[in-house]
Design a protein around this motif. Structure first.
Motif, PDB file in Angstrom:
ATOM      1  N   TYR A   1      -0.346   5.222  -5.374  1.00 14.55           N
ATOM      2  CA  TYR A   1      -0.979   4.669  -3.834  1.00 14.55           C
ATOM      3  C   TYR A   1      -2.642   4.145  -4.465  1.00 14.55           C
ATOM      4  CZ  TYR A   1       2.412   5.974  -1.213  1.00 14.55           C
ATOM      5  OH  TYR A   1       3.400   7.027  -0.486  1.00 14.55           O
TER       6      TYR A   1
ATOM      7  N   THR B   1       1.372  10.076  -8.418  1.00 19.35           N
ATOM      8  CA  THR B   1       1.607   9.858  -6.943  1.00 19.35           C
ATOM      9  C   THR B   1       0.615   8.841  -6.364  1.00 19.35           C
ATOM     10  OG1 THR B   1       4.125  11.393  -6.876  1.00 19.35           O
ATOM     11  CG2 THR B   1       2.913   9.498  -4.633  1.00 19.35           C
ATOM     12  N   GLN B   2      -0.359   9.627  -6.237  1.00 21.00           N
ATOM     13  CA  GLN B   2      -1.874   9.632  -6.190  1.00 21.00           C
ATOM     14  C   GLN B   2      -2.131   8.336  -7.273  1.00 21.00           C
ATOM     15  OE1 GLN B   2      -3.804  13.179  -6.713  1.00 21.00           O
ATOM     16  NE2 GLN B   2      -3.153  14.228  -4.922  1.00 21.00           N
TER      17      GLN B   2
ATOM     18  N   ARG C   1       0.670   3.087   2.804  1.00 22.18           N
ATOM     19  CA  ARG C   1      -0.042   3.987   3.003  1.00 22.18           C
ATOM     20  C   ARG C   1       0.343   5.505   2.724  1.00 22.18           C
ATOM     21  NH1 ARG C   1      -5.425   4.486   5.826  1.00 22.18           N
ATOM     22  NH2 ARG C   1      -6.097   6.572   6.178  1.00 22.18           N
ATOM     23  N   ALA C   2      -0.663   6.348   1.907  1.00 17.23           N
ATOM     24  CA  ALA C   2      -0.493   7.480   1.431  1.00 17.23           C
ATOM     25  C   ALA C   2      -0.405   8.510   2.175  1.00 17.23           C
ATOM     26  CB  ALA C   2      -1.777   7.875   0.266  1.00 17.23           C
TER      27      ALA C   2
ATOM     28  N   GLY D   1       3.233   3.047  -4.453  1.00 24.76           N
ATOM     29  CA  GLY D   1       2.036   2.774  -3.575  1.00 24.76           C
ATOM     30  C   GLY D   1       2.038   1.546  -2.246  1.00 24.76           C
TER      31      GLY D   1
ATOM     32  N   SER E   1      -3.017   0.800  -5.351  1.00 23.12           N
ATOM     33  CA  SER E   1      -2.808  -0.018  -4.277  1.00 23.12           C
ATOM     34  C   SER E   1      -3.940  -0.337  -3.406  1.00 23.12           C
ATOM     35  CB  SER E   1      -1.460   0.055  -3.100  1.00 23.12           C
ATOM     36  OG  SER E   1       0.122   0.067  -4.257  1.00 23.12           O
TER      37      SER E   1
END
Length: 904
Positions: free
Chosen positions: A771, A767-768, A757-758, A754, A774
């Motif tokens: 991110y 994963t989202q 930047r995604a 994270g 963060s």
């Protein structure tokens, strides 16, 4: 055999005058199941639908009746690379350079002038649903038997399976390593085949979407320059004919034939002088000896090939030589082939912007059998695709039609007069033949449930006056025969389940019905439309110029409110107006709290039309809407849940205290009250996902801790973000809150994803979530603490702990792709560290009990949607390459190989 090339079938550059219009490439052609029309897709980003009668009958072509061009569809923003009719004939699927798969539906009211041009649409087709999901050009699509699924492939190396009823995504297959350029279904429905620039054909099981086989031998030296690699499955299910294959180290261009079950490619179709671009099987089974009974030894097939040498060949599998070879039919390569449902007409499309049509007689295609023979033969496989989703069904049109109901409709092929010519038209119908139904503009739940009438096998056409370049092999030229109008089509009906939109002002004929209101005609004169009413539809939606916070509205505190619970979460402010706009839609759910007369009005608006409204006894403080439901939370702790049409799905839910957070995703609704109670429901099933649970212990465990946000994952798992940088969820199996992720892992784990930047390609919910943690961290940025001295085993212990915790959270959220990725990352970390005991435990978990075999119920074949032993194969490959776990990996590879061999 008759051959013709209709010059008027074309996609042109509309920016130039007609006299100078440039003929643009045609990438795809497909025949409607009833044979009355074809669809083409071209470089002009348009789909064009053409009548086949002027193509096949010179007299009709000369007279201009019926019209040659039936419809032009212009929704795509890039070249249309593929068009495919559903087997029921009701829907058309298209794929384009714009990365979108589009589903088109018949719209009887959409005829008229094409916007921005002088073209006229004789019949109307509307975009039913956009299917975004690919990240590059969509190169091919295919409907499964019975239209149960739709498969799409693209240059993003992905294969996406869509539900053929709901049009929702079912599974994304991402094991190809190159552009995927072809897809076809096993006629039995047991397998799916895809062909890619990674020089493989992959066979996928439809039972679990696992990889059944990978064939690479005939493609090892194949060129990578072809536009498509379109393959086709024989109607008896025995073979797949693939394109772009070679022999003799790439010097001989062939179409490779793959045999079912063994998945070997020992048969080659040789003769083309350049790469084969497309293969297409005749949809009928052929009998070697028509007088003998149907059996495997008496069955053969007919397949057509199109190649970059500008020629088309047609082969019958009982012969080593082609039936015909049509050389230099086009000026450029062949892009697509399509057979009519009667098996007697073959259409070919080329990048030179033209199409060619080959029409055979039954005598020329000796041994052609009716569709019933194929159905009887395929039934021996004993395989059936999953049943339709709840509420959807196929109805045999040969059975007596049930009485009409508000949710059932059908379509029929009827006669109509166009420009003085009697032609066939598809017409939406409901109940008896004269009762018309108009479909909803966004009827994503409309489900085709029909089959179309076959084209009479005896039909024949006079040959075109255009010159032909066809070279026949031993075929006598048939006598000229007049065109015979297919009178039997008028009685062929197709049925369709559709929602009837009584809320959008659309008309339904009432002729022959008992009068229902004073608005109806007092006599039995000509039928007249009756406009459906909507609650609040007589006024235009208005947004107030100012929104103010209300302070003087005194509402009694609900019993058991947050003041009694000892935990208080702030509730949303009480406003005079609030609204929620549904994602990817113009639909808005809004609420008006009037302090003057103490009324609260809830309304649901699409565009400029109020679809429904309701009044509540207490002011609304929070709203949520999804395509499945609308929800409004009141200040008195009551929650109201509606369907998209405004029907109350539950009695008002009394939560005991006002809502602090109201969220939803698909069918899931999440509410967190100011008293700290967490509720989560599956609205479609009308059932709670788990018993209400208090979040008070988590709030009280750390001073000044509060909730920053709450969301719901796609599978209905709640995700609650606390101000101390911890994201919690609730596991119903453990009856406990779990930490999905937290700052601790970000600061200490080597596997934290994270920090950066995604990217736009990030799709996984886990994963989202990392991110998001963060990006929304209220404290210091989430970075590793590099300068802090740590014990020797700190990094591997924390990293493995992070990955193990992450695996459990991903299983809870059912994120298949992420589970596979994290298992492989976890395996590599174990291998790098040489932790044999952890490795053995992981291997045994994936292998399952030694007595388990696929098909039995002793143990699940998948874990988080991933086939256990397919995943184990990849894990063992990682172990076998490591220095410390190589022996363990190779030993288990042998065990897995033997176990798989015993199961074959």
């Amino acid at each position: 055999m008759h051959f013709t090339k209709p010059a008027w079938v074309m996609h042109n550059d509309s920016s130039k005058a007609d006299a100078n219009a440039k003929r643009l490439s045609i990438f795809s052609v497909h025949v409607h199941p009833d044979g009355s029309r074809i669809a083409t897709g071209g470089l002009d980003a348009k789909i064009r639908i053409w009548s086949t009668k002027p193509i096949l009958n010179p007299a009709s072509e000369a007279s201009g009746r019926p019209p040659k061009s039936l419809c032009t569809l212009t929704m795509h923003t890039g070249p249309v690379l593929v068009v495919r009719w559903a087997h029921n004939g009701r829907w058309l699927a298209s794929g384009s350079d714009d990365e979108i798969v589009m589903i088109w539906d018949l719209d009887p009211n959409a005829r008229g002038k094409v916007w921005g041009s002088d073209e006229i649409n004789v019949e109307g087709w509307k975009p039913l649903k956009r299917l975004p999901g690919h990240e590059s050009d969509v190169t091919d699509v295919a409907w499964s038997p019975g239209d149960r699924y739709l498969a799409s492939v693209a240059l993003d190396s992905k294969v996406i399976i869509w539900d053929g009823y709901t049009l929702e995504g079912v599974r994304k297959l991402d094991q190809h390593q190159g552009f995927v350029k072809g897809v076809c279904w096993d006629p039995v429905g047991e397998f799916l085949a895809t062909q890619s620039d990674d020089k493989t054909v992959k066979i996928w099981r439809t039972s679990d979407w696992g990889l059944e086989a990978e064939i690479s031998k005939p493609f090892e030296d194949s060129p990578g320059s072809t536009f498509f690699r379109r393959l086709s499955w024989s109607p008896d299910g025995a073979h797949i004919t693939t394109s772009n294959a070679t022999n003799n180290k790439g010097f001989v261009f062939i179409a490779a034939v793959i045999t079912r079950n063994t998945w070997t490619s020992d048969i080659s179709l040789v003769g083309h002088e350049n790469t084969v671009e497309v293969a297409s099987y005749n949809p009928h089974i052929f009998l070697r000896n028509p007088a003998a009974p149907v059996s495997t030894s008496n069955i053969c097939s007919v397949v057509a090939l199109g190649a970059d040498d500008r020629s088309v060949s047609v082969w019958q599998t009982k012969s080593a030589r082609p039936l015909i070879v049509a050389k230099e039919v086009f000026d450029r390569q062949i892009m697509d082939l399509s057979w009519s449902s009667d098996g007697l007409t073959l259409y070919a499309a080329s990048s030179d912007g033209t199409i060619a049509v080959f029409h055979f007689t039954p005598e020329e295609l000796e041994g052609i059998s009716p569709t019933s023979v194929q159905e009887q033969y395929l039934s021996k496989f004993g395989f059936a695709l999953p049943p339709p989703p709840h509420g959807y069904s196929h109805q045999d049109t040969n059975q007596p039609t049930p009485p009409p109901s508000p949710s059932r409709a059908n379509i029929e092929v009827t006669k109509a007069i166009v420009d003085g010519e009697q032609v066939n038209q598809l017409v939406a119908r409901r109940g008896k033949p004269k009762k018309r139904v108009t479909l909803m503009p966004n009827a994503s739940a409309a489900i085709p449930t029909s089959s179309t009438a076959p084209i009479p096998a005896s039909r024949a056409y006079a040959s075109s006056s255009k010159p032909t370049t066809t070279t026949g092999f031993g075929f006598p030229r048939p006598k000229e025969q007049p065109y015979e109008p297919p009178h039997s089509w008028a009685g062929a009906a197709m049925e369709l389940d559709v929602p009837i939109n009584a809320f959008a002002g659309e008309s339904v004929s009432t002729k022959g019905k008992r009068k229902a209101s004073a608005m109806d005609s007092p006599d039995d004169g000509p039928e007249r439309p009756v406009r459906g009413r909507t609650m609040g539809g007589d006024r235009k939606p208005e947004v107030p110029a100012t929104v103010k916070q209300l302070g003087g509205w005194s509402i009694p505190q609900p019993t058991g409110s947050s003041h009694h619970a000892g935990v208080v979460l702030p509730t949303p402010p009480l406003l005079s107006y609030l609204k929620y706009q549904m994602e990817d839609s113009d639909a808005v759910l809004d609420a008006r709290n009037s302090e003057e007369d103490h009324t609260t009005e809830i309304s649901f608006v699409t565009g400029t039309q109020v679809q429904w409204l309701d009044y509540l006894p207490s002011p609304a403080i929070a709203l949520k809407a999804t395509p499945s439901f609308c929800a409004a939370a009141s200040q008195d702790g009551t929650l109201h849940v509606y369907s998209p049409t405004g029907r109350r799905l539950f009695s008002p839910l009394s939560l005991g205290s006002p809502v602090a957070f109201l969220e939803g995703n698909k069918h899931t609704l999440l509410a967190i009250t100011s008293g700290g109670q967490v509720y989560c429901w599956n609205v479609k099933r009308q059932k709670a996902n788990f018993a209400p649970v208090s979040i008070a212990p988590l709030l009280s465990s750390s001073p000044n801790t509060t909730i920053l946000s709450a969301t719901v994952s796609p599978n209905g798992t709640p995700l609650i973000h606390f101000s101390n940088d911890v994201i919690y969820s609730y596991d119903p199996n453990l009856l406990s809150f779990i930490k999905v992720t937290e700052r601790w892992w970000a600061e200490n784990s080597d596997a934290w994803h994270g920090r950066a930047r995604a990217p736009a390609s990030v799709k996984g919910i886990m994963t989202q979530t990392e991110y998001g943690l963060s990006a929304n961290a209220p404290g210091a940025p989430l970075e590793p603490l590099i300068d802090v001295p740590r014990p020797q085993w700190w990094s591997p212990a924390i990293t493995l702990g992070h990955l193990e915790s992450k695996l459990h959270a991903i299983k809870l959220m059912e994120s298949t792709a992420e589970y596979r990725q994290v298992v492989l990352l976890y395996s590599k970390k174990i291998a790098d560290e040489g932790f044999r005991s952890k490795a053995e435990e992981l291997v045994k978990e994936l292998f399952g009990p030694v007595y388990w075999k696929p098909g039995r119920e002793e143990a699940p074949a998948t874990i988080c949607g991933v086939p256990r032993r397919d995943l184990l194969k990849d894990v063992l490959a990682i172990f076998a390459r490591s220095k410390t776990l190589a022996r363990l990996g190779m030993d288990w590879q042998e065990i897995l190989k033997k176990a798989n061999a015993e199961e074959v």
